[in-house]
Design a protein around this motif. Structure first.
Motif, short mmCIF file in Angstrom:
data_model
loop_
_atom_site.label_atom_id
_atom_site.label_comp_id
_atom_site.label_asym_id
_atom_site.label_seq_id
_atom_site.Cartn_x
_atom_site.Cartn_y
_atom_site.Cartn_z
N GLU A 1 -38.96 -37.41 32.65
CA GLU A 1 -39.13 -37.04 31.24
C GLU A 1 -38.42 -35.73 30.96
OE1 GLU A 1 -42.70 -36.33 27.95
OE2 GLU A 1 -43.17 -36.53 30.08
N VAL A 2 -37.59 -35.73 29.93
CA VAL A 2 -36.86 -34.53 29.50
C VAL A 2 -37.18 -34.35 28.02
CG1 VAL A 2 -34.64 -33.37 29.30
CG2 VAL A 2 -35.05 -34.97 31.18
N ARG A 3 -38.07 -33.41 27.71
CA ARG A 3 -38.52 -33.22 26.35
C ARG A 3 -37.41 -32.62 25.50
NH1 ARG A 3 -42.28 -36.27 24.89
NH2 ARG A 3 -42.64 -34.84 23.13
N LYS A 4 -37.25 -33.16 24.29
CA LYS A 4 -36.23 -32.66 23.36
C LYS A 4 -36.81 -32.68 21.95
CE LYS A 4 -33.19 -35.72 24.77
NZ LYS A 4 -33.66 -36.13 26.10
N GLU A 5 -36.45 -31.68 21.17
CA GLU A 5 -36.79 -31.67 19.76
C GLU A 5 -35.77 -32.50 18.99
OE1 GLU A 5 -39.49 -30.41 18.57
OE2 GLU A 5 -40.15 -29.50 20.46
N LEU A 6 -36.10 -32.74 17.73
CA LEU A 6 -35.20 -33.54 16.91
C LEU A 6 -33.85 -32.85 16.70
CD1 LEU A 6 -35.03 -36.20 15.32
CD2 LEU A 6 -35.86 -34.97 13.31
N SER A 7 -33.86 -31.53 16.72
CA SER A 7 -32.62 -30.78 16.52
C SER A 7 -31.75 -30.74 17.78
CB SER A 7 -32.94 -29.35 16.07
OG SER A 7 -33.76 -28.70 17.03
N ASP A 8 -32.30 -31.08 18.93
CA ASP A 8 -31.53 -31.08 20.18
C ASP A 8 -30.71 -32.38 20.26
OD1 ASP A 8 -32.79 -28.70 20.82
OD2 ASP A 8 -34.42 -29.72 21.90
N ARG A 9 -29.41 -32.26 20.12
CA ARG A 9 -28.55 -33.43 20.09
C ARG A 9 -27.80 -33.65 21.39
NH1 ARG A 9 -31.09 -36.01 17.00
NH2 ARG A 9 -29.44 -37.56 17.25
N TRP A 10 -28.17 -32.94 22.42
CA TRP A 10 -27.48 -33.06 23.71
C TRP A 10 -28.52 -33.24 24.81
CZ3 TRP A 10 -22.58 -34.04 24.74
CH2 TRP A 10 -22.12 -33.90 26.05
N HIS A 11 -28.29 -34.22 25.68
CA HIS A 11 -29.20 -34.48 26.79
C HIS A 11 -28.69 -33.74 28.02
CE1 HIS A 11 -31.74 -36.60 29.67
NE2 HIS A 11 -30.64 -36.84 30.38
N SER A 12 -29.58 -32.94 28.61
CA SER A 12 -29.24 -32.19 29.82
C SER A 12 -30.44 -32.27 30.75
CB SER A 12 -28.91 -30.74 29.48
OG SER A 12 -28.57 -30.03 30.64
N CYS A 13 -30.28 -33.01 31.85
CA CYS A 13 -31.38 -33.22 32.79
C CYS A 13 -31.41 -32.08 33.80
CB CYS A 13 -31.22 -34.56 33.50
SG CYS A 13 -32.54 -34.92 34.68
N PRO A 14 -32.54 -31.40 33.97
CA PRO A 14 -32.60 -30.31 34.95
C PRO A 14 -32.69 -30.81 36.39
CG PRO A 14 -34.75 -30.62 33.91
CD PRO A 14 -33.80 -31.55 33.21
N GLU A 15 -33.01 -32.07 36.62
CA GLU A 15 -33.16 -32.59 37.97
C GLU A 15 -31.83 -33.09 38.53
OE1 GLU A 15 -35.73 -32.72 40.01
OE2 GLU A 15 -37.07 -31.64 38.66
N CYS A 16 -31.24 -34.07 37.84
CA CYS A 16 -30.01 -34.68 38.38
C CYS A 16 -28.75 -34.14 37.72
CB CYS A 16 -30.06 -36.19 38.22
SG CYS A 16 -30.12 -36.76 36.51
N LYS A 17 -28.89 -33.18 36.78
CA LYS A 17 -27.75 -32.55 36.12
C LYS A 17 -26.91 -33.58 35.35
CE LYS A 17 -29.14 -28.89 38.24
NZ LYS A 17 -29.99 -27.94 37.51
N TYR A 18 -27.58 -34.51 34.72
CA TYR A 18 -26.89 -35.55 33.94
C TYR A 18 -26.78 -35.05 32.50
CZ TYR A 18 -25.70 -40.32 32.53
OH TYR A 18 -25.06 -41.43 32.06
N HIS A 19 -25.53 -34.89 32.01
CA HIS A 19 -25.28 -34.31 30.69
C HIS A 19 -24.48 -35.31 29.86
CE1 HIS A 19 -26.51 -30.44 32.36
NE2 HIS A 19 -25.70 -30.69 33.38
N LEU A 20 -24.95 -35.57 28.66
CA LEU A 20 -24.20 -36.39 27.71
C LEU A 20 -24.91 -36.33 26.37
CD1 LEU A 20 -24.77 -40.22 28.27
CD2 LEU A 20 -26.35 -38.44 29.00
#
Length: 438
Positions: free
Chosen positions: A359-378
């Motif tokens: 689980e990676v919590r994001k607000e509605l204004s956060d338009r970028w996914h950045s995983c702190p565990e596997c470093k998956y960014h998109l």
């Protein structure tokens, strides 16, 4: 057995237009009269048995049954003796008008809301011809009971093996349309999961995003035409709603118009613009549905109730996007093209990493996914679409075999490679720092 609806533009002449308008008003009167009977019967049963209402009381015999569809339909021949105007309308058209009311009543009883309402002048927009002994289409004309032959733009021929079952004539501000229901005994098997898999995430920032990285920019059909619509509605509000009363001493005509001519002209301009917006939205959604079917043979969507979304502070934009209509159109286009479409659970798709599934919590204004565990960014929307595709795989595969190389995952991997499915079953320490670029 398969049933399809084809919509064509028809061009009735002046006499036929006048006759159709009279039929619509007659059907409106029949609908309202039947609804009045139904509401009176209900009101007569509302009062408690030991007291009476202070305002009014409906007195109907206790032995009188509920005015159901069969009873009101059987009363139509008796009503024609008292109201000769009903004889000008085809009998089956009047019967389908009564059926229309009781369909709305059944909907209210099953759902608990949406009680049928009286239709105002001009609100009856369609009539249904439910049965034809022979094919009503003859070349570029359609033959309707008591109306005769009407010119039709048969831009798409009726497929072989299909017969015309019923025709609905619809009145719109831009003209008249015929919705022809055709039926055939052939059976088309339902599509099965095969080929390339994709997940589709819809939203307001971008209209949709797929797990392959395709992003369709947002379209705001109503907002683009809102400025012009405000001008037309402002002009309409300044028009006189009714014709002025005749001067004193002048004979009063009983056939006085319901609305003034200038008001009706302004109202038609507003209605035409609304039709234009609806046509643009539907044309765009059909083209987008075909584009998705070109991308993949299996499509996964979210099972969102868009009516709930429409109640929020972005409700106006949600209704403008028409996501529910787009989902129905996608199902229709996919069935014709042999593409499998299914829905998955929508909860938490934007809050889950599609790579390591934490689980990676994001607000509605956060338009970028950045995983702190596997470093998956998109992009957030693409990550949500990939999670939808993951859930689609899990829904189709055997439960409890996540991470194993079953046939569905290996042979129909689509956009995701087998290595990704192996990594999903590994611990986060084994995955290490992994960065994906689409």
């Amino acid at each position: 057995m398969i049933t399809l609806n084809y919509t064509y533009r028809i061009y009735p002449d002046a006499e036929q237009v006048e006759l159709l308008n009279e039929w619509l008003e007659t059907c409106r009167g029949v609908y309202n009269y039947a609804l009045r009977e139904l509401k009176d019967w209900i009101s007569s049963r509302k009062c408690p048995i030991d007291r009476c209402s202070l305002e009014s009381e409906y007195i109907i015999s206790v032995d009188r049954p509920f005015p159901g569809y069969q009873q009101q339909q059987n009363n139509l021949p008796k009503a024609k003796k008292n109201f000769p105007k009903l004889k000008t309308v085809p009998s089956q058209v009047l019967q389908t008008t009564i059926r229309r009311l009781h369909d709305a009543w059944d909907f209210f009883r099953n759902r608990g809301y949406g009680f049928p309402r009286f239709k105002k002048y001009g609100q009856m927009k369609s009539i249904l011809f439910p049965q034809f002994k022979v094919n009503p289409l003859t070349g570029w004309q359609i033959k309707l009971p008591k109306l005769g032959e009407v010119q039709i733009n048969l831009h798409r021929p009726i497929p072989d093996g299909f017969v015309v079952k019923q025709v609905r004539v619809v009145k719109k501000a831009v003209g008249w349309f015929a919705v022809i229901s055709i039926q055939s005994n052939i059976s088309i098997p339902d599509a099965v999961p095969h080929g390339h898999f994709i997940g589709v995430d819809v939203g307001l920032n971008s209209y949709l995003a797929t797990s392959d990285g395709f992003v369709e920019p947002g379209r705001k059909f109503f907002k683009d035409m809102h400025r012009r619509l405000k001008v037309l509605q402002r002009r309409l509000s300044k028009k006189q709603r009714r014709d002025p009363a005749p001067p004193k001493g002048a004979p009063c005509s009983s056939a006085r118009q319901k609305r003034s001519k200038n008001y009706e002209k302004a109202r038609l301009k507003v209605e035409r613009l609304h039709n234009h917006i609806a046509f643009k939205r539907k044309d765009y959604q059909y083209k987008l549905a075909h584009k998705l079917c070109d991308m993949a043979e299996t499509i996964f969507l979210e099972d969102i109730d868009f009516r709930t979304m429409a109640r929020g502070f972005l409700g106006k934009h949600t209704v403008d996007a028409g996501f529910g209509q787009f989902r129905d159109i996608l199902y229709y286009v996919a069935k014709q093209r042999g593409v499998y479409v299914a829905e998955v659970d929508h909860r938490g798709t934007s809050q889950t990493c599609p790579n390591c599934r934490i689980e990676v919590r994001k607000e509605l204004s956060d338009r970028w996914h950045s995983c702190p565990e596997c470093k998956y960014h998109l992009d957030r929307d693409i990550a949500s679409a990939q999670e939808i595709c993951n859930r689609g795989y899990e829904q189709l595969s055997t439960q409890g075999l996540w991470g194993k190389e079953i046939g569905c995952q290996v042979g129909l991997s689509g956009a995701f490679s087998l290595d990704k499915w192996r990594r999903a079953a590994m611990s986060n320490s084994d995955v290490g720092s992994l960065h994906h670029n689409l």
